[in-house]
Enzyme design. Sequence first.
Site, PDB file in Angstrom:
ATOM      1  N   HIS A   1     -24.489  20.929 -24.037  1.00 17.08           N
ATOM      2  CA  HIS A   1     -24.640  20.836 -22.590  1.00 17.08           C
ATOM      3  C   HIS A   1     -24.012  21.992 -21.841  1.00 17.08           C
ATOM      4  CE1 HIS A   1     -26.177  16.929 -23.733  1.00 17.08           C
ATOM      5  NE2 HIS A   1     -27.008  17.206 -22.752  1.00 17.08           N
TER       6      HIS A   1
ATOM      7  N   GLU B   1     -36.652  10.689 -27.618  1.00 17.30           N
ATOM      8  CA  GLU B   1     -35.734  11.673 -28.181  1.00 17.30           C
ATOM      9  C   GLU B   1     -35.033  11.153 -29.432  1.00 17.30           C
ATOM     10  OE1 GLU B   1     -32.886  12.770 -25.130  1.00 17.30           O
ATOM     11  OE2 GLU B   1     -32.740  10.734 -24.380  1.00 17.30           O
TER      12      GLU B   1
ATOM     13  N   ASP C   1     -32.485  16.331 -28.332  1.00 14.07           N
ATOM     14  CA  ASP C   1     -31.958  15.272 -29.185  1.00 14.07           C
ATOM     15  C   ASP C   1     -32.906  14.953 -30.340  1.00 14.07           C
ATOM     16  OD1 ASP C   1     -29.357  14.446 -28.335  1.00 14.07           O
ATOM     17  OD2 ASP C   1     -30.271  13.819 -26.453  1.00 14.07           O
TER      18      ASP C   1
ATOM     19  N   CYS D   1     -39.379  17.752 -21.839  1.00 14.64           N
ATOM     20  CA  CYS D   1     -38.315  18.302 -20.991  1.00 14.64           C
ATOM     21  C   CYS D   1     -37.134  18.850 -21.790  1.00 14.64           C
ATOM     22  CB  CYS D   1     -37.847  17.263 -19.976  1.00 14.64           C
ATOM     23  SG  CYS D   1     -37.041  15.862 -20.732  1.00 14.64           S
TER      24      CYS D   1
END
Length: 599
Positions: free
Chosen positions: A205, A447, A471, A518
């Site tokens: 992240h 995911e 993920d 996404c």
Amino acid sequence: MGDDLSIDQDPGLPMETIRGIPVSSGIVIGRVFRLGEAEQRVPHRRIESGEVDREIERMETAFEEAIADLEALRDRTRVQLGAEPAKIFEFHVGLLRDPSLRKPIRTRIETDLVVAEWAVADEFRAVADRFAAMGNEVFAQKTADIIDLDRRVLDRLMGENTSRLATLEEPVIIVAHELTPSQTAGMDRTKVLGFATDLGGRTSHVSIVAKAVDIPAVVGCQRISRIAENGDLVIVDGDGGTVILDPTDEILADYRARQTRVTSYRAELRRSAGLEAITVDGSSISLLGNIEFPDEIPSVLDNGGAGVGLYRTEFLYLTSGHEPSEDDHYQAYRTAISHLGGRPLTIRTQDLGADKYTQTQAEEPERNPFLGCRSIRYSLLHLPEFKTQLRAILRAAAAGPVKVMFPLVSTVMEIRQAKMLLADVAEELDEEGVERGRDVSIGMMVEVPSAALMARAFSSEVDFFSIGTNDLIQYTLAVDRGNERVANLYTGASPAVIQLVKNVVRAARRREIEVSLCGELAGEPIYTMLLLGLGLRTLSMVPTQIPLIKTVIRAVTIDHCERIARKVGTFDSERQVLNYLRDELRKIDPGSPGGWTAD
Ligand code: PEP
Ligand code: MG
């Protein structure tokens, strides 16, 4: 896995080249500023009784300076990122002003006769331990704040620091062992040219935030924080994944020239941001932006995005340091809706846990946080918190087109439960006579391999799928997305991952529900033709990548993309897939500097 730049080290010079993972585009050249080492060098020195007053004064001054730094940071964050992200600094100022924090430090200096640094470090540690031991979520969360503040005050006392960052005359390049997503979000772009860290992966992240705030970065450099010294000249190449310490004049000149080429190429791309995202044979593709804060929306629109495909709402939580109230959520969503002016907003419910809810903040540290109580699992175990967010989403939806999306769904029961809660909340609002949106599409992130494999069953539960490859890759390949040591195994070119994406698109099409992607792959040009060929027509990505992906789309036909997808389906290794996709991309690359960023 960036393009090989073939930079040889000159054995006669102290230049050092380190390969890392390129995560945020751009080349920067500047001086090193090392972060996060103060706590390792706390002096443990005793003082004479005559030195007590001086040490107390040093301590008080350090507190006041740390408060002033935080206030400046709060004001700047408010201007650059908005009121919400600025709240964490407000909260920290409050903690430092609390007299009960300073009093025992003063006593410690007076009675134990130790230097201010020692007293500060010991007292902050004791407070953090007490909070952590309370076994209460709110206090456990404060532990991380205390550690953060401890560093700030120590930095001030020791004169070399994170806070010095705020008073730098010249912009620097940060070198650190590790950075947190919120540290990155709080960086002042006029002070920080770029950064390089030892830890991290392509889709950790911190990397995603670096891209969002447009700071060139290379992570996973393994040892950079041990060998770089403050003030060293360094080049960070966020496209090639190279960090060069003490470059030779020749290398420096070469990178300066590349820097100019990259800057003008990016400016050129930006000029095409307003063009339509349409293939040569007339298929219109929807390009959306991924955001962490509503204030990123102007960047989505400037880059030619048609709306927001992923709003990572957990950042509201991560940067405020406390659980957001219904009004906090509502205000953030209303701001986003008003920035978008009628364009769609896809709000993902809080995706807390794993690397987005540090283990020091967790109720009980988990041994395998990525396989633990994260995302929808966390939300379903914390119903009041979850319902608070759902209420705010539904209320905000009265003001514009909103979709709601649940993260990390792995079983059909989870999505049914989440939908039931949403229906309960809608009913409650109606009973209370509170205005709410009536036309909110419900979707889920795909995911987890179980969801991708069972996409057909899930397709009758939701209005849309959004494929989260960040993920999906890590769970399919059993490779931690943030671990630089296995980064070579982490790739979207895996035939297994491609099969899963194909399966999800096919299931969505059969049921005629929307499907988008996404994950970070959406913004990597090497995958664009494959994704279109697999049937995707909506891609959501970091805003700054939109013009580049648009350029690729405008150079291809769907027919050609479908041929590429069929060919890729015959490969059994990621190497074959990558080589093939790279060759295909080169055929349409109109001559960007160094080629379009590859996987
Ligand atoms: C993903 O996993 O692909 C995704 C978009 O979610 P995040 O990166 O926030 O985990
Ligand atoms: Mg995810």
